[in-house]
Design a protein around this motif. Structure first.
Motif, PDB file in Angstrom:
ATOM      1  N   VAL A 830      37.787   4.988  72.964  1.00 16.12           N
ATOM      2  CA  VAL A 830      38.725   4.082  72.638  1.00 16.12           C
ATOM      3  C   VAL A 830      40.722   3.562  72.826  1.00 16.12           C
ATOM      4  CG1 VAL A 830      39.184   1.090  73.399  1.00 16.12           C
ATOM      5  CG2 VAL A 830      36.887   2.132  72.919  1.00 16.12           C
ATOM      6  N   GLU A 831      40.420   4.769  71.344  1.00 15.56           N
ATOM      7  CA  GLU A 831      41.541   4.456  70.865  1.00 15.56           C
ATOM      8  C   GLU A 831      42.408   5.795  71.371  1.00 15.56           C
ATOM      9  OE1 GLU A 831      40.996   5.324  66.469  1.00 15.56           O
ATOM     10  OE2 GLU A 831      40.574   3.986  65.997  1.00 15.56           O
ATOM     11  N   GLU A 832      42.297   6.918  71.710  1.00 14.35           N
ATOM     12  CA  GLU A 832      42.603   7.854  72.578  1.00 14.35           C
ATOM     13  C   GLU A 832      43.135   6.805  73.772  1.00 14.35           C
ATOM     14  OE1 GLU A 832      44.486  11.662  72.830  1.00 14.35           O
ATOM     15  OE2 GLU A 832      43.965  10.557  71.381  1.00 14.35           O
ATOM     16  N   ARG A 833      42.082   6.196  74.029  1.00 13.02           N
ATOM     17  CA  ARG A 833      43.079   6.426  75.810  1.00 13.02           C
ATOM     18  C   ARG A 833      43.579   5.038  75.186  1.00 13.02           C
ATOM     19  NH1 ARG A 833      40.878   1.999  78.397  1.00 13.02           N
ATOM     20  NH2 ARG A 833      41.457   1.773  80.719  1.00 13.02           N
ATOM     21  N   ARG A 835      46.125   4.936  73.122  1.00 12.28           N
ATOM     22  CA  ARG A 835      47.106   5.987  73.158  1.00 12.28           C
ATOM     23  C   ARG A 835      47.988   6.300  73.911  1.00 12.28           C
ATOM     24  NH1 ARG A 835      49.490  11.093  72.149  1.00 12.28           N
ATOM     25  NH2 ARG A 835      46.714  11.778  72.976  1.00 12.28           N
ATOM     26  N   LEU A 836      46.781   7.024  75.154  1.00 15.72           N
ATOM     27  CA  LEU A 836      47.374   7.584  76.001  1.00 15.72           C
ATOM     28  C   LEU A 836      48.290   6.544  77.448  1.00 15.72           C
ATOM     29  CD1 LEU A 836      44.659  10.275  77.421  1.00 15.72           C
ATOM     30  CD2 LEU A 836      46.259  10.624  76.210  1.00 15.72           C
ATOM     31  N   ILE A 837      47.314   5.172  77.439  1.00 19.84           N
ATOM     32  CA  ILE A 837      48.240   4.318  78.235  1.00 19.84           C
ATOM     33  C   ILE A 837      48.904   3.751  77.378  1.00 19.84           C
ATOM     34  CG2 ILE A 837      47.201   2.243  78.790  1.00 19.84           C
ATOM     35  CD1 ILE A 837      44.306   2.414  79.318  1.00 19.84           C
ATOM     36  N   GLU A 838      49.327   4.281  76.392  1.00 22.41           N
ATOM     37  CA  GLU A 838      50.558   3.484  75.916  1.00 22.41           C
ATOM     38  C   GLU A 838      51.936   4.273  76.590  1.00 22.41           C
ATOM     39  OE1 GLU A 838      50.092   3.280  71.842  1.00 22.41           O
ATOM     40  OE2 GLU A 838      49.185   0.698  72.259  1.00 22.41           O
ATOM     41  N   GLU A 839      50.943   5.511  75.897  1.00 26.91           N
ATOM     42  CA  GLU A 839      52.436   6.737  76.285  1.00 26.91           C
ATOM     43  C   GLU A 839      52.717   6.961  77.627  1.00 26.91           C
ATOM     44  OE1 GLU A 839      50.674  10.724  75.203  1.00 26.91           O
ATOM     45  OE2 GLU A 839      50.510   9.817  73.017  1.00 26.91           O
ATOM     46  N   SER A 840      51.242   6.689  78.802  1.00 26.18           N
ATOM     47  CA  SER A 840      51.827   6.430  80.160  1.00 26.18           C
ATOM     48  C   SER A 840      52.571   5.134  80.502  1.00 26.18           C
ATOM     49  CB  SER A 840      51.029   6.690  80.786  1.00 26.18           C
ATOM     50  OG  SER A 840      50.066   5.276  80.662  1.00 26.18           O
ATOM     51  N   ASP A 841      52.481   4.747  78.832  1.00 27.45           N
ATOM     52  CA  ASP A 841      53.893   2.945  79.957  1.00 27.45           C
ATOM     53  C   ASP A 841      54.914   3.224  79.568  1.00 27.45           C
ATOM     54  OD1 ASP A 841      51.568   1.466  80.853  1.00 27.45           O
ATOM     55  OD2 ASP A 841      51.009   0.462  79.341  1.00 27.45           O
ATOM     56  N   LYS A 842      55.686   3.817  78.472  1.00 24.71           N
ATOM     57  CA  LYS A 842      56.007   4.185  77.940  1.00 24.71           C
ATOM     58  C   LYS A 842      57.174   5.336  79.120  1.00 24.71           C
ATOM     59  CE  LYS A 842      55.153   3.853  72.848  1.00 24.71           C
ATOM     60  NZ  LYS A 842      55.356   4.855  71.762  1.00 24.71           N
TER      61      LYS A 842
END
Length: 1659
Positions: A830-833, A835-842
């Protein structure tokens, strides 16, 4: 400190391939920085002369007088002339230039120096050493300096090129009191030169040769070497000629000679590495030079044996250029790119300089060999260090990887070592005699220098993949610190005992520029690192040998806490960081150019925080960029900068001892500087990479830390170990992948592909891996071996988990939608997901920001375009489209007229009104107008002539239009203020006419735009009408259920251009993005609106009742009732036999009602169709009417465009006329200026000619006086010696006697004589007599004369006194003869000079006359152009009778005549033609009557034949019953009509039957459609069942596969038996089926026998 008052130079080294010169027979000199270095080719002794100026520019030598000169760089530069070898300054030539001196050189003989100044003067001057200005041509005391421009040939030419006489241009003529300079413009040159200017322009279009070298010959020829390998010779006389001797483009093959390559004085390893360096630097080894190619003549030098040429190919060739075809006499290969050639003063030794920093000299050409005099391996210095603890040597490293060891006490290069790659930095180890080199590709090399003469590489390791920017040692030499720009600082051991082990690294961000260390009293090493120019990292360094707790990771990264690391952010960029004491640093601020002392306070990490502050600042240098260095004993500190100064400071007081200017700031200033360990020398690098040693003489210096006795033993131990180490020769041949510790990638790939569980392959190091990569790989391999079982168990668990997740995902896809999970819910990490969501949002936000910025830019461009192309338009561009046709008519976009334009139009209108009023008043007063002679009068005369000939008004209007040149009056462009075309003579009139024509064009466009707007409004009204009719047509089409498309007119986007500036939602194809907040607000508003409408509908009883009872409307619609579907009762489905009487009656009524409804429907349908046709006809008529109007407007637009083009053609003609007139004015002005200049030059030449004539006359009188004196002495000899009558004849013979072979005079110079032997090889040994001075007999003549004056030649018996009187008288006579001959030669030169001046005066007179003729011709053309104006006529097509072959008529041979002449001629032709036509009509009528009679005769003959045929047919006719009936029945036509009626009734019955059949077919079609629909629904249900059965089959098959897993063999045997049994049964069934078929056929045959045979017999 008294010893520091002066900073003398000890020695300097450096040669960059610049020019070299011989200053005497054996000494070569060249410019190195701010010094001139001298090298003796015999003893190899080196000397230098320090130039006490700030910046040195150029340098040249006079080898005959052993002087050299150099120029300054700066404002008002001077030239200094110094003698050799005492280095006395003979003179300083100043005031000769303002900004720069581009070039200067000494004359071959004499004491002249010529120089060229640069911007802004660009002067050529010739000076004497005593600063007396001289010129080239001489006439006694008159001189003249003239220029000669020569255009070089193209690269493709060969042979002799004829001289261009137009090339010569005297650019400057001067005397001692006057000078004049001029610049001739291109247009005047074209006028004067004619085709020569065109030839020069064609010459410029070619690729010309590029000269790179030249030299003079003794006979005033110039040899020019070119970049492309061409050799050109130029005759420098007045009529110059060019001869291309050699051109490689024409494959000019020259006979080759055996070459003599030079053997390099280096070892095999050094030669190999040096060749590798040359290849890396883009240099190619020298081939055998049999042919001359590009770059072969980069430098030239003339010798008595031939022309010597050196080039970039590394060969020196001796060419014989005295023949028609040059040939190579000798050739020597130097192997390096040659940049300079020079001869010694006796022309016995040739000096050769190369770009690689070498100097060779060649002495004996019989044994072709070049001796190496100097080899500095030229390249940029990137490192400088002293060898500790001795003070005898320093070491440098160049960018090409050349390590050089220099002796400090004596200027010599003792050793050289090549590392084979690009170097970047250097450091010397205090604990051993080694130096460490950092390279551009991240390697460190450790070089052993225990043997000074033979340094060797003992260690190499790669720490980085990028450039090593800094290397540093601690004071004791225990550690080596290496920094780069990739973010790491490596810490290594500096001891050979530990094999230079790498301890680890610190992660430091950015580019590391400085590293400095300090060892305090506790033996703690403090390290300061400067990175990113303004970031300071501070840490302690100790105990890294065996302490594993300092490492944060197994890859060697050191913990920050283990070294007490602290990071600081400085306020500005710093350079040259150094420790002066514990926690005290000094650095050079690049912004403020100050030296700053920084105090660092270390905190404890808890309460006290680390900080830094600037204690003191010191004014240091004038330019940024530099460094700081501290002496080993800690007493002195030096700073340097790009300003070329080195500042010396005392420590710890930081008192400035002195600032010394060491290098030229124009060449980059000081690049690096160090102090020797004994503080006696400062060594600097600068001035195009020159190495200099300066005497510091700092007395009473204490020993540095490097000489402490405690370190001597360790240093000795390290050196002994280093001497035992083997020399490094590069990487071994066997690759590391062959060792047992490494496995190849292919083997790892095979193992990973064979393993069912995926294993990450262990990385294999590459051939150029770094230490960190190797350590990481070794750590990974050890971890793999240690935790292999645990890793395999984890991989198995991951594999099982992966399979389980896949099964869950597959099952989830088959679940109902309400029970189905989303894909992200299967994410285990879940943490990796997140993190990926936050990176994609950025990333999404960055993209959005980028899109916003692009949108802002597009909006700005949109606003800019709108303001320029829309807002500033008074009338915007539009276009009207026709309804049915493709005709499109556009209007004229018109920009708003500015106030300046309106004011100009108003001024011109007012001026024209005043002119017209003045002309009318003038005509009233004096009877004629000033313009009565213009074409306006001719126009009126033409009109009067037309009136006299009784022409109509239309003809007057046609003449006016024709003379006006356009039909602008008919299209709203008429202006009574326009000039007549016959009045446009003056420039102002033409300019005013252009303004008025532009105003007329504006009104023409405005008039058309008015009509355009009317049509636009009419189209809008027509569209409105059509739309009203379309409403009714749409209703009719829907009622009739037709598929017809209704014409829906609308305004095109071209008709509403303002719509282009708006963006509608339907134009955006992509989905509009809304933030989640806006989406929520939109949905909430939508829900509220739906709730409100539902509430209103539920609470309104009126609407609810109306909807329930009357279908939602109050009034009935008979049309809808008419088209409603009639509902038939169910009893009608019964057969008529089963109906009751009531049902039968009702059935009849229903059928009757249906029939009436059908009839009403048909009537209503026909009425709607009629109305639809009528509406369509109206719409069509509206469209056709509007299209006709559009066609008319289009025709008007075409005519308007034609009129506008006619008016614009007038403007263009007027513009062309103005340009031609302006060109004439400019040419006249330039010719006038040129005439004035030539007149001034003529006056100067005439004045000089007058002076020269006067001086020639005076000199001639003086010459006559000497001649008379000579004659008087001859005549007075007998009177003088009358007392010696017996010896008179003998004495006279002795008086006339002269030494034999010595009667010729030679030119003598006032300068000191240059003594040359007769066998000298100097090609300039016997220069032509043009040096100035007088004429005299040679020294041999006077020696022979002294012999004649001896008393032994005295006649016997003659008195000695008389003999002495005779010899004295004879010497006086010889002196007078010498004066006479000298005066005669001078007089001949003066007369030759006078002839040239007379020729120049005549040439100037001819040029002035030519200019006057050109000026008169231009004035005549100007007057003719003003009178001979061009008129634009507008003629009809029939009035132009010029043939046009190529679509454009040629009017060159045409004339313009009045049309009345043509009309009179046409009238005469018409009368004659009518008479001829009448005669031809009479002849035609007579012939017509003859033809008519002949035709009537033929007709009668044919009628007779026709009657005979009819008679014969009647006689042969057979009478049948039908014919009898036809003849007997009177009403035969009624019978025929009855038959026709019966046939029509039959056809009607057939039609009725056909309709009934069609109805039946339709009913059948309806039933079939219902059946198809039922079948489709049944198929759908079957399909669903099939899906379910397929799913069940799949599940059963999976279950079967699972259950059958253990009984595979049993199942296979059972299956095989089943297949065999089934095959047998199939074969039996086939056989039985065949038998049944045979039996059935037999039964059928027997059955057919029982039937009777009925045979039909044909009759």
């Amino acid at each position: 400190m008294e010893n520091l008052s002066l900073l003398p130079m000890s020695w300097m080294q450096g040669y960059n391939g610049g020019p070299i010169h011989f200053i005497d027979e054996v000494t070569i000199c060249f410019l190195a920085g701010r010094n001139i270095k001298f090298i003796n080719t015999e003893t190899k002794d080196q000397n230098y002369h320090y130039l006490n100026v700030k910046s040195v520019g150029l340098f040249t030598v006079s080898k005959e007088y052993q002087v050299f000169a150099y120029s300054e760089i700066g404002l008002n530069p001077s030239i200094h002339i110094i003698s050799f070898p005492n280095f006395e300054e003979k003179c300083v030539i100043s005031g000769i230039a303002k900004l720069e001196i581009s070039a200067f050189t000494f004359s071959t003989y004499g004491t002249y120096i010529s120089f060229i100044t640069g911007v802004p003067d660009f002067l050529i001057s010739v000076c004497h050493h005593q600063i007396t200005m001289w010129n080239i041509e001489q006439a006694n005391d008159k001189y003249l300096l003239s220029g000669h421009n020569i255009t070089l040939p193209s690269v493709d030419e060969v042979g002799i090129v004829s001289a261009d006489s137009n090339r010569y241009l005297q650019t400057r003529q001067s005397t001692r009191l006057s000078s004049a300079v001029t610049t001739i413009s291109k247009s005047v040159r074209d006028i004067l030169a004619g085709t020569a200017a065109k030839a020069r322009r064609e010459q410029k279009s070619k690729h010309l040769v590029v000269p790179v070298s030249h030299c003079w010959s003794a006979n005033s020829n110039i040899y020019i070497g070119c970049r492309g390998g061409q050799l050109v010779i130029i005759d420098a006389t007045y009529n110059s000629t060019l001869n291309i001797l050699i051109n490689p483009r024409h494959k000019h093959t020259i006979p080759s000679v055996p070459t003599t390559p030079l053997s390099k004085p280096s070892s095999a390893a050094a030669s190999r590495i040096e060749q590798d360096i040359d290849l890396k630097l883009g240099q190619t080894p020298s081939p055998t030079f049999d042919l001359i190619g590009p770059g072969a003549f980069s430098c030239l030098s003339l010798h008595k044996d031939g022309l010597y040429a050196g080039g970039t190919d590394g060969a020196i060739r001796t060419l014989d250029v005295t023949l028609d075809e040059p040939r190579i006499l000798d050739q020597i290969e130097i192997g390096r790119e040659i940049t300079s050639l020079t001869w010694s003063s006796d022309f016995e030794i040739l000096g050769v300089g190369s770009r690689q920093g070498t100097i060779h000299f060649i002495r004996n050409w019989n044994i072709p060999n070049a001796n190496l005099l100097l080899d500095h391996h030229y390249g940029k210095f990137v490192g400088l260090e002293c060898i500790y603890p001795e003070n005898d040597y320093c070491v440098t490293i160049r960018a090409n990887g050349t390590l050089q060891l220099w002796a400090i006490q004596e200027p010599s290069l003792d050793a050289t070592c090549f590392i084979g790659c690009q170097a970047s930095c250097l450091v010397s180890c205090p604990s051993s005699k080694t130096v460490t080199i950092g390279t551009e590709n991240g390697y460190i090399f450790i070089v052993d220098i225990n043997e000074i003469r033979s340094p060797r590489i003992i260690y190499r390791n790669r720490l980085f993949h990028s450039c090593i920017t800094k290397l540093a040692h601690d004071v004791q030499g225990r550690y080596l610190l290496a920094g780069s720009n990739d973010g790491n600082l490596f810490i290594c051991s500096a001891h050979a005992t530990s094999k230079f082990q790498v301890y680890g690294y610190l992660a430091i961000s950015g580019n590391i520029t400085e590293i400095t260390t300090y060892t305090d009293e506790n033996d703690t090493i403090q390290v300061a690192v400067l990175h990113n120019d303004s970031m300071l990292t501070y840490f302690n360094l100790s105990g890294l040998d065996h302490n594993q707790d300092v490492f944060a990771t197994k890859s060697g990264q050191i913990k920050d806490t283990a070294v007490n690391r602290v990071d600081f952010k400085l306020t500005s960029a710093m350079k040259g960081l150094q420790f002066t004491a514990a926690n005290t640093l000094v650095a050079f601020d690049g912004n403020s150019k100050e030296l700053k002392e920084i105090d660092v306070q270390r905190g404890d990490g808890q309460k006290v925080r680390s900080s830094w502050k600037i204690n003191r600042t010191f004014s240091c240098h004038q330019l940024p960029g530099g460094g700081v260095f501290i002496s080993r004993n800690g007493d002195l500190l030096i700073t340097w900068s790009q300003d070329g100064c080195v500042a010396v400071w005392s420590l710890p007081s930081m008192e400035k001892v002195g600032c010394y200017y060491c290098h030229d700031y124009h060449r980059g200033g000081v690049a690096a500087a160090i102090i020797t360990d004994d503080c006696q020398h400062i060594i600097t690098i600068g001035d195009s990479d020159s190495l200099c040693s300066w005497l510091l003489n700092y007395g009473n210096s204490k020993k540095g830390v490097g000489t402490v006795e405690s370190l001597e033993l360790e240093r000795l131990q390290q050196n002994q170990i280093i001497l035992k180490m083997e020399e490094w020769w590069g990487p071994v041949s066997a690759s590391e992948s062959d060792s047992p510790d490494y496995r190849s990638r292919s083997e790892m790939g095979r193992q990973s592909s064979a393993d069912t569980i995926y294993c990450t392959p262990t990385p294999v190091p590459t051939s150029d891996h770094s230490w960190l990569e190797r350590l990481i790989m070794e750590t990974q391999r050890s971890d793999d071996k240690k935790y292999s079982d645990e890793k395999r168990a984890i991989r198995v668990a991951i594999r099982d988990l992966k399979r389980k997740v896949k099964e869950l995902i597959i099952n989830n896809e088959n679940m109902p939608e309400i029970d189905r999970l989303q894909n992200y819910e299967f994410t285990l990490d879940v943490e990796e997901r997140q993190r990926l969501i936050e990176e994609s949002d950025k990333e999404v936000e960055m993209v959005r920001q980028d899109i916003r910025l692009k949108n802002v830019a597009k909006k700005y461009h949109q606003q800019l375009i709108k303001s320029e192309c829309w807002d500033q338009m008074e009338i915007h561009g539009k276009a009207i489209h026709a309804f049915k046709s493709n005709v499109v008519v556009s209007n004229y976009p018109m920009r708003k007229r500015t106030e300046t334009e309106l004011a100009e139009i108003a001024f011109v209108n007012l001026q024209r009104k005043i002119e017209i009023a003045e002309a009318s008043l003038q005509k009233e007063i004096i009877g004629y107008s000033s313009n009565s002679l213009t074409a306006e009068a001719a126009e009126k005369a033409d009109e009067e002539e037309v009136n006299e000939n009784n022409k109509d008004d239309l003809q007057h209007e046609g003449d006016s239009v024709a003379l006006h040149g356009s039909r602008a009056i008919a299209y709203g462009g008429g202006n009574p203020l326009l000039y007549s075309q016959f009045q446009l003579h003056m420039v102002q009139e033409k300019r005013d006419q252009i303004t008025l024509i532009k105003d007329s064009i504006y009104y023409i466009k405005a008039k058309f735009n008015e009509d355009f707007e009317e049509v636009m409004k009419s189209k809008a009204s027509e569209i409105k009408k059509i739309q009203e009719k379309n409403v009714r047509m749409s209703k009719i089409v829907s009622d009739l259920k037709l598929n017809e498309e209704i014409f829906q007119p609308e305004m095109h986007i071209d008709e509403k251009p303002e719509e282009l500036l708006k963006v509608y939602d339907h134009e955006i194809k992509g989905e509009k993005y809304l933030p989640p907040e806006e989406v929520e607000i939109r949905d909430r508003i939508k829900r509220e609106e739906e709730a409100r409408k539902a509430t209103e509908e539920g609470q309104n009883p009126r609407d609810r009742a109306l909807q329930q009872m009357m279908g939602g409307r109050l009034e009935a619609n008979p049309e809808e009732d008419l088209f409603k579907e009639f509902v038939r009762p169910d009893f009608l489905k019964k057969p008529p036999e089963q109906m009751t009487d009531e049902e039968a009656r009702m059935a009849k009524e229903i059928e009757k009602k249906e029939k009436s409804i059908v009839e009403e429907r048909e009537k209503y349908k026909k009425a709607l169709e009629t109305e639809l046709k009528k509406l369509q006809t109206n719409v069509t008529s509206i469209c056709e009417a509007f299209d006709d109007r559009i066609a008319q407007l289009f025709e008007k637009k075409v005519n308007t465009d034609m009129v506008i083009c006619q008016e614009e053609l007038k403007c263009l003609r007027l513009y062309s006329s103005l340009l031609e007139e302006d060109s004439m004015e400019r040419k006249e002005s330039e010719l006038s200026k040129l005439l004035e200049y030539k007149k001034q030059l003529k006056n100067q030449t005439h004045a000089m000619l007058t002076d020269v004539k006067h001086e020639v006359d005076l000199f001639h009188e003086e010459y006559d006086k000497y001649v008379n004196d000579d004659k008087n002495m001859d005549k007075g000899f007998r009177k003088e010696f009358a007392d010696t009558e017996p010896y008179l004849d003998t004495l006279h013979k002795l008086f006339r006697r002269r030494p034999r072979g010595q009667k010729n005079l030679v030119r003598v110079c006032n300068d000191p004589p240059v003594v040359m032997s007769p066998s000298t090889k100097n090609p300039y040994a016997h220069p032509p007599g043009s040096q100035g001075g007088g004429f005299a007999y040679s020294s041999g003549f006077y020696k022979a004369l002294d012999d004649y004056d001896d008393i032994t030649h005295m006649p016997q018996g003659l008195d000695v006194l008389i003999w002495e009187r005779l010899t004295e008288y004879r010497r006086n006579k010889i002196e007078i003869e010498q004066e006479v001959k000298s005066k005669a030669l001078t007089l001949a030169e003066m007369e030759e000079f006078l002839k040239k001046r007379v020729k120049e005066d005549d040439d100037l007179r001819e040029e002035i006359e030519s200019i006057l003729r050109s000026l008169k011709r231009i004035k005549d053309e100007k007057v003719k152009f003003m009178i001979n104006i061009s008129i634009q006529f507008l003629l009809k097509q029939g009035q132009v009778e010029v043939y046009s072959d190529d679509f454009v008529p040629d009017y060159s041979d045409s004339i313009l005549i009045h049309r009345s002449v043509i009309e009179d001629l046409n009238a005469t032709i018409r009368l004659l033609g009518e008479a001829k036509v009448s005669i031809m009509n009479d002849c035609k009528n007579f012939r017509k009557n003859i033809h008519s009679l002949e035709w009537e005769h033929k007709q009668m003959k044919m009628q007779i034949e026709d009657l005979h045929t009819k008679t014969k047919d009647i006689q042969l006719l057979r009478v049948t019953k039908e014919l009898q009936q036809y003849l007997g029945d009177e009403d035969y036509q009624q019978i025929h009509q009855h038959e026709i009626q019966m046939l029509e009734n039959t056809i009607a019955k057939y039609h009725h039957a056909h309709e009934q059949t069609i109805k039946e077919r339709k009913r059948m079609f309806t039933r079939l459609q219902k059946l198809v629909k039922a079948k489709r629904s049944e198929n759908d249900s079957v399909t669903n069942q099939l899906d379910e059965l397929s799913l069940s089959l799949t599940e059963k098959k999976s279950i079967f596969d699972v259950n059958a897993g253990g009984d595979i063999e049993i199942t296979r045997e059972k299956r095989r038996k089943e297949i065999t049994t089934r095959r047998k049964l199939v074969d039996v069934a086939k056989i039985q089926a065949q038998e049944v078929a045979v039996l059935r056929a037999e039964v059928e045959r027997l059955r057919m026998k029982t039937f009777p045979a009925l045979v039909q017999i044909d009759h």
